[in-house]
Design a protein around this motif. Structure first.
Motif, short mmCIF file in Angstrom:
data_model
loop_
_atom_site.label_atom_id
_atom_site.label_comp_id
_atom_site.label_asym_id
_atom_site.label_seq_id
_atom_site.Cartn_x
_atom_site.Cartn_y
_atom_site.Cartn_z
N THR A 96 -71.35 41.40 -21.51
CA THR A 96 -72.24 41.01 -22.61
C THR A 96 -73.38 42.02 -22.66
OG1 THR A 96 -71.74 38.68 -22.22
CG2 THR A 96 -73.66 39.16 -23.57
N SER A 122 -66.45 33.97 -23.36
CA SER A 122 -67.11 32.70 -23.12
C SER A 122 -66.14 31.83 -22.33
CB SER A 122 -67.47 32.03 -24.46
OG SER A 122 -68.10 30.80 -24.21
N LYS A 171 -71.43 36.77 -29.65
CA LYS A 171 -71.61 36.27 -28.28
C LYS A 171 -73.08 35.94 -28.00
CE LYS A 171 -71.21 35.84 -23.75
NZ LYS A 171 -70.80 34.56 -23.17
#
Ligand code: NAD
Length: 296
Positions: A96, A122, A171
């Motif tokens: 991320t 996720s 995200k």
């Protein structure tokens, strides 16, 4: 079948690489931590001596690193992997990181004749271990089609969010909400406990009521309420508070750049900033409970 180089074998990358091995992929793995590398080697991966060694013979490179600076350091510059990879190699960055950095890396990849996807995930460490992650992908549709069999070995849901960087933007929206929900869940449970409620009973009530959310259903932050979550092992493993702080910072930067209002995200970032400064950075992010209640 693609030959895979996997760089970054931490709480998430380790079990993801093991799932690839279990599905029959050849994996050359590298991590700065010998301990992390040994776990993947024990599952049948080749323990490479460096990232450059890991990519030898690989047609797909996957990275799962903490933040944007690590990803840029791995791929860019004279010593970076992009200078060494053969044209046509597919790079999938699952870390991320900020969307701007993801776009910069994708442009550099394209300039070298390489294909690049940002594919943050996720689902937490449990999803990584079970192979049920959600992949949120940015990049070209054709590159995603090529990546799909590899991603399916590690995840259940695969979304194409848009062009380069779009996976990271989606995200970050998700994780801003997650930080807010986790802090809110911790606050609600602490209020109940302070007023004589059993946290387990209160959690069951909320899970069947309108306040239910991912934390109350799958990742309860209160120690002893749920088995097999970080809260019930002194907040070890899982998703470190310092990484949640990073993501809330990315959400705030994104909001600033796009002139969006994010008061709740900013509040959550401040809560996690204090929490990390109090020495809790390596603990799972559900330890934010400590901000609201003194645990024994
Ligand atoms: P982690 O700190 O457990 O793992 C990162 C690994 O990268 C470490 O083992 C570290 O040694 C290694 N590393 C760092 N720099 C390196 C380099 N230059 N070369 C090789 N290895 C290097 O972190 P994590 O929890 O696995 O998270 C990884 C990424 O996934 C982060 O961006 C995080 O935000 C994201 N993420 C984490 C979770 C979670 O629940 N933990 C969930 C979704 C997304």
């Amino acid at each position: 079948m693609e030959n895979i180089a996997f760089i970054g074998l931490g709480n998430m990358g380790g079990p993801m690489a093991v799932n690839l091995l279990n599905k029959g992929f050849k994996v050359s793995a590298f991590d700065l931590s010998a301990e992390a590398l040994a776990k993947v080697a024990a599952a049948g991966g080749r323990a490479a001596s460096s990232a450059a060694d890991a990519i030898d013979g690989a047609s797909v490179v996957i990275s799962m690193l903490p933040a944007g600076k690590h990803v840029q350091g791995l791929y860019l510059g004279d010593d970076g992997l992009f200078a060494k990879l053969p044209k046509g190699t597919l790079i999938i960055d699952c870390s991320t990181i900020d969307a701007g950095a993801a776009r910069k890396v994708a442009e550099a990849a394209q300039a070298q004749g390489l294909a690049m996807l940002d594919a943050p995930v996720s689902g937490g460490t449990a999803g990584a271990a079970a192979g049920t992650l959600t992949f949120i992908v940015g990049g070209e549709a054709g590159d995603l089609a090529r990546a799909r069999p590899v991603l399916e070995a590690m995840g259940k849901n695969i979304f194409h969010a848009g062009g380069p960087g779009a996976g990271q933007t989606a995200k970050i929206c998700n994780n801003m909400l997650l930080g807010i929900l986790m802090a809110g869940t911790a606050e609600a449970l602490a209020l109940g406990v302070k007023n004589g409620l059993d946290p387990k009973v209160l959690s069951e009530i909320i899970s069947k009521s309108s306040g239910r959310n991912w934390a109350t259903e799958l990742y309860n932050p209160w120690p002893g309420v749920m088995e097999n979550v970080p809260a019930s092992r002194n907040y070890a493993g899982g998703f470190m508070s310092e990484l949640m702080l990073k993501d809330l910072g990315l959400a705030e930067e994104t909001a600033l750049q796009s002139h969006a209002s994010n008061p709740l995200g900013a509040l959550a970032r401040n809560l996690y900033e204090e929490h990390v400064q109090q020495g809790n950075g390596k603990l799972d992010f559900s330890s934010i409970v400590k901000h609201f209640h003194t645990l024994n």
